[in-house]
Design a protein around this motif. Structure first.
Motif, PDB file in Angstrom:
ATOM      1  N   PRO A  14      26.085  33.383  31.979  1.00  0.00           N
ATOM      2  CA  PRO A  14      25.547  34.724  32.204  1.00  0.00           C
ATOM      3  C   PRO A  14      24.459  35.109  31.204  1.00  0.00           C
ATOM      4  O   PRO A  14      23.410  35.643  31.590  1.00  0.00           O
ATOM      5  N   ARG A  15      24.703  34.844  29.941  1.00  0.00           N
ATOM      6  CA  ARG A  15      23.718  35.190  28.915  1.00  0.00           C
ATOM      7  C   ARG A  15      22.426  34.418  29.106  1.00  0.00           C
ATOM      8  O   ARG A  15      21.326  34.972  28.995  1.00  0.00           O
ATOM      9  N   ARG A  16      22.548  33.143  29.411  1.00  0.00           N
ATOM     10  CA  ARG A  16      21.351  32.302  29.541  1.00  0.00           C
ATOM     11  C   ARG A  16      20.545  32.659  30.786  1.00  0.00           C
ATOM     12  O   ARG A  16      19.310  32.670  30.749  1.00  0.00           O
ATOM     13  N   VAL A  17      21.241  32.941  31.882  1.00  0.00           N
ATOM     14  CA  VAL A  17      20.527  33.339  33.102  1.00  0.00           C
ATOM     15  C   VAL A  17      19.839  34.685  32.883  1.00  0.00           C
ATOM     16  O   VAL A  17      18.689  34.886  33.296  1.00  0.00           O
ATOM     17  N   HIS A  18      20.533  35.606  32.224  1.00  0.00           N
ATOM     18  CA  HIS A  18      19.932  36.908  31.944  1.00  0.00           C
ATOM     19  C   HIS A  18      18.710  36.776  31.049  1.00  0.00           C
ATOM     20  O   HIS A  18      17.698  37.469  31.248  1.00  0.00           O
ATOM     21  N   ALA A  19      18.787  35.889  30.061  1.00  0.00           N
ATOM     22  CA  ALA A  19      17.640  35.675  29.167  1.00  0.00           C
ATOM     23  C   ALA A  19      16.462  35.071  29.922  1.00  0.00           C
ATOM     24  O   ALA A  19      15.300  35.358  29.612  1.00  0.00           O
ATOM     25  N   MET A  20      16.740  34.273  30.918  1.00  0.00           N
ATOM     26  CA  MET A  20      15.680  33.667  31.726  1.00  0.00           C
ATOM     27  C   MET A  20      15.015  34.709  32.617  1.00  0.00           C
ATOM     28  O   MET A  20      13.787  34.813  32.681  1.00  0.00           O
ATOM     29  N   ASN A  21      15.842  35.524  33.317  1.00  0.00           N
ATOM     30  CA  ASN A  21      15.310  36.545  34.213  1.00  0.00           C
ATOM     31  C   ASN A  21      16.419  37.546  34.535  1.00  0.00           C
ATOM     32  O   ASN A  21      17.327  37.238  35.298  1.00  0.00           O
ATOM     33  N   ARG A  22      16.325  38.734  33.971  1.00  0.00           N
ATOM     34  CA  ARG A  22      17.374  39.734  34.175  1.00  0.00           C
ATOM     35  C   ARG A  22      17.373  40.309  35.588  1.00  0.00           C
ATOM     36  O   ARG A  22      18.280  41.048  35.955  1.00  0.00           O
ATOM     37  N   HIS A  23      16.337  39.986  36.378  1.00  0.00           N
ATOM     38  CA  HIS A  23      16.248  40.464  37.761  1.00  0.00           C
ATOM     39  C   HIS A  23      16.757  39.418  38.762  1.00  0.00           C
ATOM     40  O   HIS A  23      16.617  39.599  39.971  1.00  0.00           O
ATOM     41  N   THR A  24      17.337  38.355  38.265  1.00  0.00           N
ATOM     42  CA  THR A  24      17.854  37.295  39.134  1.00  0.00           C
ATOM     43  C   THR A  24      18.876  37.860  40.121  1.00  0.00           C
ATOM     44  O   THR A  24      19.716  38.685  39.770  1.00  0.00           O
ATOM     45  N   ARG A  25      18.794  37.411  41.374  1.00  0.00           N
ATOM     46  CA  ARG A  25      19.788  37.782  42.377  1.00  0.00           C
ATOM     47  C   ARG A  25      20.816  36.658  42.446  1.00  0.00           C
ATOM     48  O   ARG A  25      20.462  35.486  42.526  1.00  0.00           O
ATOM     49  N   LEU A  26      22.063  37.033  42.441  1.00  0.00           N
ATOM     50  CA  LEU A  26      23.153  36.072  42.294  1.00  0.00           C
ATOM     51  C   LEU A  26      24.033  36.069  43.540  1.00  0.00           C
ATOM     52  O   LEU A  26      24.567  37.106  43.937  1.00  0.00           O
ATOM     53  N   ILE A  27      24.168  34.917  44.160  1.00  0.00           N
ATOM     54  CA  ILE A  27      25.006  34.752  45.349  1.00  0.00           C
ATOM     55  C   ILE A  27      26.224  33.928  44.952  1.00  0.00           C
ATOM     56  O   ILE A  27      26.094  32.808  44.457  1.00  0.00           O
ATOM     57  N   VAL A  28      27.404  34.492  45.166  1.00  0.00           N
ATOM     58  CA  VAL A  28      28.647  33.833  44.786  1.00  0.00           C
ATOM     59  C   VAL A  28      29.468  33.573  46.051  1.00  0.00           C
ATOM     60  O   VAL A  28      29.872  34.509  46.736  1.00  0.00           O
ATOM     61  N   VAL A  29      29.691  32.305  46.353  1.00  0.00           N
ATOM     62  CA  VAL A  29      30.503  31.929  47.512  1.00  0.00           C
ATOM     63  C   VAL A  29      31.926  31.671  47.029  1.00  0.00           C
ATOM     64  O   VAL A  29      32.144  30.817  46.168  1.00  0.00           O
ATOM     65  N   VAL A  30      32.869  32.425  47.564  1.00  0.00           N
ATOM     66  CA  VAL A  30      34.264  32.291  47.144  1.00  0.00           C
ATOM     67  C   VAL A  30      35.149  32.034  48.357  1.00  0.00           C
ATOM     68  O   VAL A  30      34.821  32.418  49.476  1.00  0.00           O
ATOM     69  N   ARG A  31      36.262  31.385  48.103  1.00  0.00           N
ATOM     70  CA  ARG A  31      37.252  31.151  49.157  1.00  0.00           C
ATOM     71  C   ARG A  31      38.637  31.353  48.571  1.00  0.00           C
ATOM     72  O   ARG A  31      38.783  31.498  47.346  1.00  0.00           O
ATOM     73  N   ASP A  32      39.639  31.360  49.428  1.00  0.00           N
ATOM     74  CA  ASP A  32      41.017  31.503  48.972  1.00  0.00           C
ATOM     75  C   ASP A  32      41.249  30.556  47.792  1.00  0.00           C
ATOM     76  O   ASP A  32      41.066  29.339  47.919  1.00  0.00           O
ATOM     77  N   PRO A  33      41.613  31.080  46.620  1.00  0.00           N
ATOM     78  CA  PRO A  33      41.739  30.215  45.444  1.00  0.00           C
ATOM     79  C   PRO A  33      42.796  29.133  45.574  1.00  0.00           C
ATOM     80  O   PRO A  33      42.672  28.073  44.942  1.00  0.00           O
ATOM     81  N   VAL A  34      43.840  29.373  46.378  1.00  0.00           N
ATOM     82  CA  VAL A  34      44.853  28.335  46.575  1.00  0.00           C
ATOM     83  C   VAL A  34      44.263  27.185  47.386  1.00  0.00           C
ATOM     84  O   VAL A  34      44.387  26.009  47.025  1.00  0.00           O
ATOM     85  N   THR A  35      43.596  27.520  48.486  1.00  0.00           N
ATOM     86  CA  THR A  35      42.944  26.492  49.309  1.00  0.00           C
ATOM     87  C   THR A  35      41.893  25.754  48.496  1.00  0.00           C
ATOM     88  O   THR A  35      41.755  24.533  48.600  1.00  0.00           O
ATOM     89  N   ARG A  36      41.168  26.503  47.674  1.00  0.00           N
ATOM     90  CA  ARG A  36      40.126  25.891  46.863  1.00  0.00           C
ATOM     91  C   ARG A  36      40.704  24.905  45.855  1.00  0.00           C
ATOM     92  O   ARG A  36      40.148  23.825  45.633  1.00  0.00           O
ATOM     93  N   ALA A  37      41.853  25.258  45.255  1.00  0.00           N
ATOM     94  CA  ALA A  37      42.492  24.365  44.287  1.00  0.00           C
ATOM     95  C   ALA A  37      42.947  23.070  44.951  1.00  0.00           C
ATOM     96  O   ALA A  37      42.770  21.972  44.393  1.00  0.00           O
TER      97      ALA A  37
END
Length: 210
Positions: A14-37
């Motif tokens: 997070p710190r490094r991405v913010h230092a690179m560009n604080r206007h970065t748009r962040l897409i987070v793909v998540v799924r059921d954590p049990v299925t993912r494990a």
């Protein structure tokens, strides 16, 4: 645009991405954590023959007595699988609320789009529509660009007219998951439930995991 699963769970990211560009748009793909494990374990198992069982890695002081949970009449659930081992990366990654807290110290929530991994499979065009809107793009990719591959169990992306074969997931994706005791899966669901609820509150989205 760049992507890697490790960004979301890496402390320094997070710190490094913010230092690179604080206007970065962040897409987070998540799924059921049990299925993912389980999926993470299946992938590792395919590359590491002789790997310990899923339950041996997921729990500390595991006992294999599946009957103890079913025979107990106490209102307090028994824990035949022991404590969940959060030092195992396959388990730790699924504690999404904790990882998101680190990112929210640097980026406001409006900079994030949270994509449901389950809906990405069941309704890829709908989720991709949200992605295009979030990025401020014209909606070019739609329902006509997808078809469901019954063999893989995932949608494939149709290329523009005149192109050759559609783009489907590679050989390493869509593999059969090894059998996991239901008691172990239920114990993990209980472990993740409060973290999932907190994640829903933080993001304003209910992903329906249970």
């Amino acid at each position: 645009m760049e992507k890697t699963p490790s960004y979301f769970v890496t402390r320094e990211a997070p710190r490094r991405v913010h230092a690179m560009n604080r206007h970065t748009r962040l897409i987070v793909v998540v799924r059921d954590p049990v299925t993912r494990a389980v999926s993470d374990y299946a992938q590792t198992l395919s590359k590491t023959p002789g790997l310990p069982s899923f339950q041996a890695l997921a729990f500390k002081n595991t006992t294999t007595s599946s009957s103890s949970s079913s025979s107990s009449s106490s209102s307090t659930p028994t824990l035949p699988w022991g404590l969940v081992d959060t030092s195992w990366s396959a388990v730790r990654i699924g504690v999404y609320a904790k990882h998101l807290e680190a990112w929210l110290r640097y980026f406001p929530l409006r900079r994030f789009l949270f994509v449901s991994g389950e809906r990405l499979v069941s309704d890829p065009a709908g989720e991709m529509g949200r992605v295009q809107d979030f990025l401020g793009l014209k909606r070019v990719v739609g329902a006509k660009h997808f078809y469901f591959n019954q063999t893989k169990g995932f949608p494939c992306l149709k290329k523009p007219e005149g192109s050759s074969r559609p783009r489907c997931l590679g050989k390493s994706k869509g593999r059969t998951h090894p059998p996991i005791p239901q008691g172990a899966l239920q114990r993990l669901r209980e472990f993740y439930r409060p973290f999932n609820l907190k994640f829903y509150q933080m993001t304003g989205q209910d992903f329906g995991w249970d």
